[in-house]
Motif scaffolding. Structure first.
Motif, PDB file in Angstrom:
ATOM      1  N   GLY A   1      -9.675   7.034  -1.947  1.00  0.00           N
ATOM      2  CA  GLY A   1      -8.811   8.189  -2.115  1.00  0.00           C
ATOM      3  C   GLY A   1      -8.032   8.614  -0.890  1.00  0.00           C
ATOM      4  N   VAL A   2      -8.111   7.867   0.209  1.00  0.00           N
ATOM      5  CA  VAL A   2      -7.396   8.262   1.428  1.00  0.00           C
ATOM      6  C   VAL A   2      -5.999   7.645   1.492  1.00  0.00           C
ATOM      7  CG1 VAL A   2      -9.515   8.650   2.731  1.00  0.00           C
ATOM      8  CG2 VAL A   2      -8.444   6.386   2.779  1.00  0.00           C
ATOM      9  N   GLY A   3      -5.652   6.808   0.521  1.00  0.00           N
ATOM     10  CA  GLY A   3      -4.317   6.221   0.509  1.00  0.00           C
ATOM     11  C   GLY A   3      -4.237   4.835   1.090  1.00  0.00           C
ATOM     12  N   LYS A   4      -5.333   4.083   1.043  1.00  0.00           N
ATOM     13  CA  LYS A   4      -5.333   2.727   1.609  1.00  0.00           C
ATOM     14  C   LYS A   4      -4.283   1.848   0.940  1.00  0.00           C
ATOM     15  CE  LYS A   4      -9.552   1.651   0.658  1.00  0.00           C
ATOM     16  NZ  LYS A   4      -9.878   2.894  -0.070  1.00  0.00           N
ATOM     17  N   THR A   5      -4.170   1.947  -0.385  1.00  0.00           N
ATOM     18  CA  THR A   5      -3.232   1.083  -1.104  1.00  0.00           C
ATOM     19  C   THR A   5      -1.800   1.337  -0.656  1.00  0.00           C
ATOM     20  OG1 THR A   5      -4.711   1.016  -3.022  1.00  0.00           O
ATOM     21  CG2 THR A   5      -2.414   0.386  -3.379  1.00  0.00           C
ATOM     22  N   THR A   6      -1.435   2.605  -0.515  1.00  0.00           N
ATOM     23  CA  THR A   6      -0.075   2.942  -0.067  1.00  0.00           C
ATOM     24  C   THR A   6       0.166   2.458   1.359  1.00  0.00           C
ATOM     25  OG1 THR A   6       0.006   4.885  -1.503  1.00  0.00           O
ATOM     26  CG2 THR A   6       1.518   4.843   0.367  1.00  0.00           C
ATOM     27  N   ILE A   7      -0.796   2.687   2.255  1.00  0.00           N
ATOM     28  CA  ILE A   7      -0.619   2.267   3.647  1.00  0.00           C
ATOM     29  C   ILE A   7      -0.529   0.745   3.734  1.00  0.00           C
ATOM     30  CG2 ILE A   7      -1.663   2.256   5.929  1.00  0.00           C
ATOM     31  CD1 ILE A   7      -0.486   4.969   4.987  1.00  0.00           C
ATOM     32  N   ALA A   8      -1.395   0.035   2.997  1.00  0.00           N
ATOM     33  CA  ALA A   8      -1.350  -1.433   3.019  1.00  0.00           C
ATOM     34  C   ALA A   8       0.001  -1.932   2.522  1.00  0.00           C
ATOM     35  CB  ALA A   8      -2.478  -2.007   2.158  1.00  0.00           C
ATOM     36  N   ALA A   9       0.492  -1.341   1.432  1.00  0.00           N
ATOM     37  CA  ALA A   9       1.788  -1.764   0.891  1.00  0.00           C
ATOM     38  C   ALA A   9       2.922  -1.448   1.855  1.00  0.00           C
ATOM     39  CB  ALA A   9       2.031  -1.087  -0.455  1.00  0.00           C
ATOM     40  N   ALA A  10       2.869  -0.285   2.507  1.00  0.00           N
ATOM     41  CA  ALA A  10       3.918   0.081   3.463  1.00  0.00           C
ATOM     42  C   ALA A  10       3.923  -0.864   4.658  1.00  0.00           C
ATOM     43  CB  ALA A  10       3.720   1.529   3.924  1.00  0.00           C
TER      44      ALA A  10
END
Length: 610
Positions: free
Chosen positions: A362-371
Motif C-alpha cells: 500500500g505504499v505505492g511500490k507499483t507506481t514507483i517501479a513503473a515510474a
C-alpha cells in the motif's frame, strides 16, 4: 483517471458519502471469528485494533492475532507482542499475539520429530529432520498454527472473539486456501507428504484442516472484513479477494472503507480533487463489493498508535474535517528531499542491473517501479518491468501504453506453478514408475508454488546482466520469505561448490552485489510505515543486502493545500521526512501526492522528470 470536482458533483457530490457509506458500528460483530484482509496499507491493523479495543471495552474477551510476517501490532499497541497471547495494558479482556512463522516452524519440527527420538534408528531420524528442513515447512507450520487457533475447542471457552489481522491480500488468499488445499492433498496422498512430516500424523492433521474449512465457511462462526481505502486500486483488489474467498465458501463478508475524506475545503484544488477521486472510486467499485454491506471510517489528522488513539476512532462520530485540526504552522517552503527525477538520473548514468522496489503493502511500490522503468526507458535504457506480487498488475499502471526500450511481465504464481511442474515431469520422464509417482506426489504439495515463484524470480535477476530489470516486489513479509528461499538455495549450492567446476554465482550473491542490484525501499511519510521500512532495512542488512536508498511517496508536504485536515496531516509528515533523511536512509527522494492519477506513460514520465 483524473476526476474533477464537476465529475464528483455528477456522482452526487462528496456529501453523498454520508448517504452511500454509513459510519462503521465498531462493536457490531457477532461471530466468534473475524478476519480483516485487504491490500497492504489500507489500515487493516488499525481497524482490527480499534475493533478489538471496542469489543473488549464492552466486556467481551478478545484475542487479536496477526498473521502478517511483517506485523506491526507492536507499534500499534506500544508493547512487545510475541507468539503467545499477551494482555494489553489498560484494556481488560484484550490479548494480542503475532503468528511468527519461524517460531511456528521450530515448534512444528519439534512436535513432529520428538516422538521418534530414541525410537527409530539415527539414520531414519535424520531423514525425517531433512524432510522438515526446507523453507516450505515454515509456511506449513504457520498455517498449521493458524488452523489450531480456529479449531481448538478451548478457545471457545476462553475468548468471545478471535480477530485475525491478516497479511496483504495475495498472501491471505493463499493462507485461507491452504486448509482446503492441504486437506485435499492429504486425502489424495495416502503415502504421506514430506513437508508435513511422517504419515502417521496425517490423519489427525486432515481432521484439523477439514474442521478449519468448515469453520471458515460457516456464516454463524466467521465474518470476513474487506478493508480498503477509497481508491480504485484498493477497491479493485478488495473486490477480487472477496469474490475469490466467496468461491472458497467464505461468504459472510463486509466492506470497510478506511480514510474517507468527505468535506474538502471549498476552492482548495488538492482537497477537492482528493475527495472527488475517493467518491468516484467508490461509485465505480466492483460488482462483488456492491453485493455486501459497507461502512466507512473517516480520515483523521493524528497518529493512530496506542490504546488512547484507537479509542478515538469509534468516538469520532463524523466524516467532517474540522478547522481545529490545523496547527497553524505554515507549509514547509522547500521539500527536505530531492525529487524522483534525481534518482532516475543516477540509475541511468550507471551500468544496467536489477532495481528491486520493496516495502510494506500500500505504499505505492507499483507506481514507483513503473515510474522508474518509464524514466529509464525514456532516457534510452533497455528496461524490463516485472512484479513478484501475486496481486501486482504493472500493465494497469502503464494503462496499456507501450514505449520503445520497455517490456513488461508479471510472475503469476499459478502460471509459474504449471510451468515448473511441467518442466520437472518432462525432466523425469525416464524415471521408473515408482519414483515418478513419488515426484508427482511431491509436486502436488501446496509448497511447490513457492519454489516455482523463486525460480521465476531467479530468472529475472539473471536477465539484469544485460539490461535494467525493475521488479515491483510483493509486500515486505512475502518478499522476505522469498529472500529466505534465496538464502537457503545459496547455502545448498555453496555446500557442494567444491564439487562443481568454475565460478558459482547464486541469486543471493547477485542481490548482495551493489553493482548488479539496487534495492529501493518505498514508504509513506507516516510513523508506522517509516518504522516498518526501517525494520525491513535491518532485515535486508542481515541478509547482506544494503539498500540503495528510500523513496518517500504520496507526501502532502509540498502540495500547497490549505485544507485544515490535510494541512494537519502534512504537519505530521515533517518529523518523518527528517527522520528518513537524517537517521535512516543513505539517500532518499520525495514523491508528493499528485492531483492527477499516476497511470499511463506520460504521467509516469513526468514523475521521473522526462
Amino acid at each position: 483517471m483524473n476526476v474533477s470536482r464537476a465529475d464528483s458533483d455528477q456522482l452526487g457530490g462528496t456529501s453523498a458519502w454520508a448517504v452511500a457509506l454509513p459510519e462503521l458500528n465498531w462493536g457490531s460483530w457477532q461471530t466468534p471469528f473475524v478476519f480483516f484482509t485487504g491490500t497492504g496499507g489500507v489500515g487493516k491493523t488499525t481497524v482490527a485494533g480499534a475493533v478489538s479495543v471496542t469489543l473488549a471495552d464492552s466486556g467481551r474477551r478478545v484475542l487479536l492475532v496477526s498473521t502478517d510476517p511483517a506485523s506491526n501490532l507492536d507499534d500499534l499497541f506500544g508493547m512487545a507482542v510475541g507468539p503467545t497471547p499477551g494482555t494489553v495494558p489498560g484494556v481488560p479482556g484484550l490479548e494480542v499475539m503475532n503468528l511468527d512463522p519461524d517460531v511456528a516452524a521450530a515448534a512444528y519440527r519439534e512436535r513432529v520429530t520428538a516422538p521418534y527420538r530414541g525410537v527409530v534408528a539415527d539414520e531414519e531420524l535424520r531423514s525425517i529432520e531433512e524432510q522438515l528442513a526446507g523453507e516450505c515447512t515454515v509456511e506449513v507450520a504457520a498455517f498449521d498454527r493458524f488452523t489450531q487457533l480456529i479449531v481448538h475447542p478451548e478457545l471457545a471457552g476462553r475468548y468471545d472473539h478471535v480477530l485475525f489481522d491478516t497479511a496483504p491480500t495475495g498472501h491471505t488468499l493463499r493462507l485461507m486456501n491452504l486448509p482446503s488445499a492441504w486437506s485435499q492433498y492429504i486425502e489424495t496422498t495416502p503415502a504421506g507428504a514430506s513437508c508435513l512430516g511422517p504419515r502417521s500424523g496425517l490423519e489427525a492433521q486432515r481432521e484439523q484442516y477439514q474442521t478449519a474449512v468448515e469453520e471458515l465457511g460457516d456464516p454463524v462462526r466467521t465474518s470476513l472484513v474487506l478493508v480498503s481505502r477509497p481508491e480504485a486500486g484498493a477497491l479493485r483488489e478488495a473486490g477480487r479477494a472477496g469474490a475469490e474467498l466467496a468461491a472458497q465458501g467464505i461468504r459472510n463478508q463486509r466492506l470497510v472503507v478506511n480514510g474517507v475524506f468527505a468535506e474538502p475545503l471549498t476552492g482548495d484544488t488538492v482537497a477537492e480533487e482528493l475527495a472527488a477521486r475517493q467518491a468516484s472510486a467508490f461509485a465505480a467499485r466492483p460488482a462483488w463489493l456492491r453485493s455486501i454491506p459497507a461502512a466507512g471510517v473517516p480520515l483523521v489528522a493524528r497518529d493512530l498508535t496506542g490504546v488512547a488513539a484507537l479509542r478515538t476512532l469509534p468516538a469520532n462520530g463524523t466524516f467532517v474535517s474540522a478547522s481545529a485540526c490545523s496547527t497553524g504552522s505554515p507549509p514547509e517552503a522547500e521539500a527536505p528531499l530531492p525529487a524522483l527525477e534525481t534518482l532516475v538520473d543516477e540509475l541511468a548514468a550507471g551500468p544496467p542491473g536489477a532495481v528491486l522496489v520493496m516495502g510494506k503493502g500500500g505504499v505505492g511500490k507499483t507506481t514507483i517501479a513503473a515510474a522508474v522503468a518509464v524514466g529509464l526507458a525514456r532516457r534510452g535504457c533497455d528496461v524490463h518491468l516485472s512484479t513478484t506480487d501475486p496481486a501486482g498488475r504493472p500493465a494497469d499502471t502503464l494503462a496499456a501504453d507501450s514505449l520503445p526500450h520497455l517490456t513488461v511481465s508479471r510472475i503469476d504464481p499459478a502460471a509459474e506453478l504449471a510451468r515448473y511442474t511441467a518442466d520437472r515431469l518432462h525432466s523425469a520422464q525416464r524415471l521408473d514408475p515408482e519414483r515418478r509417482a513419488l515426484l508427482e506426489e511431491d509436486l502436488r504439495s501446496p509448497c511447490t508454488e513457492e519454489l516455482a515463484v523463486f525460480g521465476a524470480f531467479s530468472s529475472l535477476l539473471a536477465q539484469a546482466r544485460r539490461r535494467f530489470v525493475v521488479v515491483d516486489t510483493a509486500p515486505s513479509g512475502h518478499t522476505l520469505r522469498l529472500l529466505d528461499l534465496t538464502g537457503s538455495y545459496h547455502r545448498q549450492v555453496m555446500a557442494g561448490a567444491d564439487q562443481v567446476p568454475g565460478r558459482i554465482t547464486t541469486p543471493l550473491m547477485r542481490l548482495q552485489d551493489p553493482v548488479h542490484t539496487r534495492v529501493l525501499i518505498v514508504t509513506l511519510p507516516e510513523v508506522t510505515p517509516v518504522s516498518e521500512a526501517a525494520v525491513l532495512q535491518e532485515d535486508l542488512r542481515r541478509a547482506g543486502i544494503e539498500p540503495y536508498g528510500w523513496v518517500v511517496n504520496a507526501a502532502l508536504t509540498g502540495t500547497g493545500t490549505g485544507d485544515p485536515l490535510l494541512r494537519a496531516r502534512a504537519d505530521l509528515e515533517h518529523p518523518q521526512l527528517h527522520r528518513v533523511r537524517d537517521t535512516l536512509a543513505r539517500r532518499a527522494w520525495l514523491v508528493p501526492w499528485h492531483v492527477e492519477s499516476l497511470a499511463g506513460e506520460n504521467r509516469l514520465a513526468a514523475l521521473s522528470g522526462t
